[in-house]
Design a protein around this motif. Structure first.
Motif, PDB file in Angstrom:
ATOM      1  N   ALA A 191     -11.787  11.617  36.859  1.00  0.00           N
ATOM      2  CA  ALA A 191     -11.721  11.009  38.191  1.00  0.00           C
ATOM      3  C   ALA A 191     -12.951  11.381  39.010  1.00  0.00           C
ATOM      4  O   ALA A 191     -13.515  10.545  39.728  1.00  0.00           O
ATOM      5  CB  ALA A 191     -10.443  11.450  38.909  1.00  0.00           C
TER       6      ALA A 191
ATOM      7  N   ASP B 291      -8.929  10.311  50.151  1.00  0.00           N
ATOM      8  CA  ASP B 291      -8.198  11.519  49.789  1.00  0.00           C
ATOM      9  C   ASP B 291      -8.954  12.236  48.671  1.00  0.00           C
ATOM     10  O   ASP B 291      -8.972  11.773  47.532  1.00  0.00           O
ATOM     11  CB  ASP B 291      -6.783  11.159  49.323  1.00  0.00           C
ATOM     12  N   HIS B 292      -9.564  13.357  49.002  1.00  0.00           N
ATOM     13  CA  HIS B 292     -10.384  14.059  48.006  1.00  0.00           C
ATOM     14  C   HIS B 292      -9.544  14.580  46.848  1.00  0.00           C
ATOM     15  O   HIS B 292     -10.040  14.713  45.721  1.00  0.00           O
ATOM     16  CB  HIS B 292     -11.153  15.204  48.670  1.00  0.00           C
ATOM     17  N   ARG B 293      -8.259  14.861  47.076  1.00  0.00           N
ATOM     18  CA  ARG B 293      -7.415  15.348  45.987  1.00  0.00           C
ATOM     19  C   ARG B 293      -7.226  14.281  44.919  1.00  0.00           C
ATOM     20  O   ARG B 293      -7.172  14.587  43.721  1.00  0.00           O
ATOM     21  CB  ARG B 293      -6.070  15.810  46.536  1.00  0.00           C
ATOM     22  N   ALA B 294      -7.130  13.031  45.351  1.00  0.00           N
ATOM     23  CA  ALA B 294      -7.026  11.935  44.384  1.00  0.00           C
ATOM     24  C   ALA B 294      -8.380  11.633  43.747  1.00  0.00           C
ATOM     25  O   ALA B 294      -8.474  11.399  42.532  1.00  0.00           O
ATOM     26  CB  ALA B 294      -6.478  10.691  45.069  1.00  0.00           C
TER      27      ALA B 294
ATOM     28  N   GLU C  77     -12.371  21.242  48.112  1.00  0.00           N
ATOM     29  CA  GLU C  77     -11.268  22.175  47.861  1.00  0.00           C
ATOM     30  C   GLU C  77     -11.414  23.434  48.719  1.00  0.00           C
ATOM     31  O   GLU C  77     -10.428  23.944  49.265  1.00  0.00           O
ATOM     32  CB  GLU C  77     -11.241  22.552  46.382  1.00  0.00           C
TER      33      GLU C  77
ATOM     34  N   PRO D 286     -16.196  18.386  44.284  1.00  0.00           N
ATOM     35  CA  PRO D 286     -14.790  18.803  44.268  1.00  0.00           C
ATOM     36  C   PRO D 286     -14.596  20.221  44.816  1.00  0.00           C
ATOM     37  O   PRO D 286     -13.627  20.491  45.541  1.00  0.00           O
ATOM     38  CB  PRO D 286     -14.412  18.722  42.784  1.00  0.00           C
TER      39      PRO D 286
ATOM     40  N   ARG E  22      -9.134  14.595  41.147  1.00  0.00           N
ATOM     41  CA  ARG E  22      -7.941  15.181  40.539  1.00  0.00           C
ATOM     42  C   ARG E  22      -8.224  15.763  39.157  1.00  0.00           C
ATOM     43  O   ARG E  22      -7.514  16.658  38.692  1.00  0.00           O
ATOM     44  CB  ARG E  22      -6.808  14.158  40.465  1.00  0.00           C
ATOM     45  N   ASP E  23      -9.219  15.252  38.466  1.00  0.00           N
ATOM     46  CA  ASP E  23      -9.623  15.811  37.180  1.00  0.00           C
ATOM     47  C   ASP E  23     -11.079  15.428  36.944  1.00  0.00           C
ATOM     48  O   ASP E  23     -11.690  14.726  37.750  1.00  0.00           O
ATOM     49  CB  ASP E  23      -8.717  15.332  36.035  1.00  0.00           C
TER      50      ASP E  23
END
Length: 409
Positions: free
Chosen positions: A282, A272-275, A380, A376, A278-279
């Motif tokens: 990360a 999961d690229h969002r996890a 996105e 990221p 996430r910042d």
């Protein structure tokens, strides 16, 4: 692959597609017998254990250069090839091939531009470049990522840092690819001639640029190297050319491979690229794991500077090379829990991807930042990103990077 357990020798063709597309299976099979083996095709002892590789990268009894201690005749080497004279001239002052005190002097004069605090200033520029690159294919629904994304961003960044005009980026890629082929297993005569032509054109380009910067310095790395001095010592034109070539080649080549390898790993593992991103913290952990999981360089060689007896009774004579298997070390089960799994933020995170000791990659902070920023944004901007075809690695062991990475969304 043929393995002689008693002699600890391995017959393994580095140009076998089954091997260079999945070297990790071979590493595991070899490691089941011994962490150290004699690779017949290379004619050298090779080390797969993380602890051995990390230690030998720092061991001052080994180095990247040997001709300052032994003649070509003593080493059993052929005389220099006339058709490689220009390539050899560019390599003569390469940071990667020098030992102290020459290495210390050169590295001191160029190191300041690559420390993390300097590199961090490039974050907004890398982000803008990433968006502009994605804009070129975002509406297409499909892309071959290596040519369209992984290559243009790092070569553009390092060219901007050095002050090479952006319109020369395509030439830089061509020259770099031709010169890097010289490090492939058994480079043929065609590769040698191509590398020498690339060295001539590369050096001519830089000679013109150096003369221009001497007349009119700007705020770029080449101007900084021209004006840098330590105790009255400055870089010669030959040193400026060699150092610039190394920075341009090494400054993008590994990042290209690692970008492709990281995207492939994320998609193949269904992460999961969002996890993952996430910042910033990360993202940094995810990139560090990608460097461990599928490194862009799998072998780094060093010469014995004296006779050495290593653990296990392995004798390495002065002038002989050893192979440090970076990709294998990064998946050593004695060092990492579940080493074949991609686990961002793992507690046992470490890797030897950028080397260690005095030859630790000078561009490591830049490579890390480029991927921490660009990946990221890629995920996105392109929701639903997926593999459109089976990724294929290049026939370029010990460099480990994809020939193609076809994606769709």
């Amino acid at each position: 692959m043929k393995f002689d357990r008693q002699a600890r020798t391995v017959d393994l063709d580095p140009r076998d597609p089954q091997f260079y597309n999945d070297p990790y299976s071979a590493y595991e099979e070899i490691r089941a017998h011994t962490p150290t083996f004699f690779w017949n095709q290379y004619g050298m002892w090779c080390f797969t254990a993380f602890s051995d590789v990390d230690r030998l990268l720092r061991d001052k009894r080994f180095g990247r250069q040997i001709l300052h201690l032994m003649s070509r005749e003593e080493l059993g080497l052929e005389p220099p090839k006339p058709h490689l004279s220009d390539f050899d001239a560019v390599e003569a002052h390469s940071l990667l091939e020098l030992e102290p005190p020459a290495h210390t002097r050169l590295r001191t004069l160029v190191n300041r531009a690559f420390v993390s605090r300097q590199v961090e200033k490039l974050r907004p520029e890398i982000a803008a470049l990433t968006h502009a690159t994605i804009d070129r294919f975002a509406a297409d629904g499909a892309v071959e990522l290596i040519k369209a994304f992984a290559e243009p961003i790092p070569v553009s960044v390092i060219a901007r840092m050095l002050g090479v005009p952006q319109e020369r980026c395509a030439d830089l890629l061509d020259w770099s690819h031709a010169m890097v082929r010289m490090y492939m297993f058994e480079a043929d005569a065609a590769a040698e001639h191509a590398a020498n032509r690339a060295a001539i054109e590369f050096a001519d380009c830089l000679t013109e640029l150096i003369a221009e910067r001497r007349r009119k310095p700007t705020d770029d790395l080449l101007s900084h190297m021209i004006t840098s001095e330590r105790g009255g010592d400055r870089l010669s034109d030959a040193e400026l050319i060699s150092t610039s070539v190394l920075l341009l080649n090494a400054g993008h080549e590994a990042t290209v491979h690692q970008t492709g390898n990281a995207v492939k790993a994320i998609l193949e593992n269904g992460l999961d690229h969002r996890a993952l991103f996430r910042d910033d913290a990360a993202a940094a952990a995810a990139i560090e794991e990608s460097l461990r999981y599928d490194a862009p360089l799998h072998m780094f060689t060093r010469y014995a500077l004296e006779d050495v007896v290593l653990d296990g009774g392995i004798e390495v004579r002065k002038g002989q090379e050893i192979g440090l298997m970076l990709g294998a070390a990064n998946r050593d089960p004695r060092q990492f829990a579940d080493p074949t799994s991609f686990a961002a933020g793992r507690a046992d995170q470490a890797n030897v991807t950028f080397g260690a000791g005095i030859h630790f990659c000078i561009g490591a902070p830049l490579a890390r930042l480029e991927m921490q920023v660009s990946l990221p944004i890629l995920f996105e901007r392109l929701p639903g990103l997926r593999l459109a075809d089976t990724p294929r690695y290049r026939d370029a062991y010990h460099f480990h990077g994809l020939e193609r990475l076809d994606l769709a969304w």
